[in-house]
Design a protein around this motif. Structure first.
Motif, PDB file in Angstrom:
ATOM      1  N   ALA A  42      58.762  15.729 -11.339  1.00 21.73           N
ATOM      2  CA  ALA A  42      57.814  14.973 -12.164  1.00 21.73           C
ATOM      3  C   ALA A  42      58.235  15.001 -13.629  1.00 21.73           C
ATOM      4  O   ALA A  42      58.146  13.991 -14.334  1.00 21.73           O
ATOM      5  CB  ALA A  42      56.410  15.535 -11.994  1.00 21.73           C
ATOM      6  N   ALA A  43      58.715  16.149 -14.117  1.00 23.21           N
ATOM      7  CA  ALA A  43      59.176  16.259 -15.497  1.00 23.21           C
ATOM      8  C   ALA A  43      60.410  15.391 -15.728  1.00 23.21           C
ATOM      9  O   ALA A  43      60.534  14.748 -16.778  1.00 23.21           O
ATOM     10  CB  ALA A  43      59.482  17.710 -15.842  1.00 23.21           C
ATOM     11  N   LEU A  44      61.326  15.351 -14.760  1.00 21.25           N
ATOM     12  CA  LEU A  44      62.505  14.486 -14.903  1.00 21.25           C
ATOM     13  C   LEU A  44      62.105  13.015 -14.975  1.00 21.25           C
ATOM     14  O   LEU A  44      62.645  12.257 -15.786  1.00 21.25           O
ATOM     15  CB  LEU A  44      63.470  14.704 -13.742  1.00 21.25           C
ATOM     16  N   ILE A  45      61.169  12.614 -14.136  1.00 20.61           N
ATOM     17  CA  ILE A  45      60.697  11.226 -14.158  1.00 20.61           C
ATOM     18  C   ILE A  45      60.025  10.918 -15.488  1.00 20.61           C
ATOM     19  O   ILE A  45      60.264   9.867 -16.093  1.00 20.61           O
ATOM     20  CB  ILE A  45      59.750  10.973 -12.967  1.00 20.61           C
ATOM     21  N   PHE A  46      59.202  11.848 -15.976  1.00 19.41           N
ATOM     22  CA  PHE A  46      58.529  11.663 -17.261  1.00 19.41           C
ATOM     23  C   PHE A  46      59.543  11.514 -18.390  1.00 19.41           C
ATOM     24  O   PHE A  46      59.424  10.631 -19.242  1.00 19.41           O
ATOM     25  CB  PHE A  46      57.589  12.842 -17.530  1.00 19.41           C
ATOM     26  N   LEU A  47      60.555  12.396 -18.422  1.00 17.61           N
ATOM     27  CA  LEU A  47      61.576  12.308 -19.456  1.00 17.61           C
ATOM     28  C   LEU A  47      62.369  11.015 -19.359  1.00 17.61           C
ATOM     29  O   LEU A  47      62.700  10.399 -20.376  1.00 17.61           O
ATOM     30  CB  LEU A  47      62.519  13.506 -19.373  1.00 17.61           C
ATOM     31  N   PHE A  48      62.680  10.581 -18.158  1.00 15.51           N
ATOM     32  CA  PHE A  48      63.401   9.324 -17.975  1.00 15.51           C
ATOM     33  C   PHE A  48      62.588   8.167 -18.539  1.00 15.51           C
ATOM     34  O   PHE A  48      63.114   7.319 -19.270  1.00 15.51           O
ATOM     35  CB  PHE A  48      63.698   9.093 -16.497  1.00 15.51           C
ATOM     36  N   ILE A  49      61.309   8.135 -18.206  1.00 16.91           N
ATOM     37  CA  ILE A  49      60.447   7.059 -18.705  1.00 16.91           C
ATOM     38  C   ILE A  49      60.353   7.122 -20.221  1.00 16.91           C
ATOM     39  O   ILE A  49      60.447   6.098 -20.901  1.00 16.91           O
ATOM     40  CB  ILE A  49      59.051   7.146 -18.056  1.00 16.91           C
TER      41      ILE A  49
END
Length: 56
Positions: A42-49
């Protein structure tokens, strides 16, 4: 057991090994590991966004 196989079991991608020992504490440990993997993804997705899609 390989690391990728274990992660696949945590994320419900692979079936669990029926010959693996089942204890209450092992179940707790796998549950905590599963939660930490989901939080990391979830943190990786958040950072990507944040860094790629909402780049200003």
């Amino acid at each position: 057991m390989g690391i990728l196989r274990q992660i696949g079991e945590y994320l419900y991608i692979r079936k669990k090994d029926p010959n693996a020992p089942r204890t209450k504490w092992m179940g707790y440990m796998h549950g905590i590991n599963r939660i930490s993997i989901f939080m990391f993804l979830a943190a990786l997705i958040f950072l990507f966004i944040k860094l790629v899609i909402l780049k200003k």
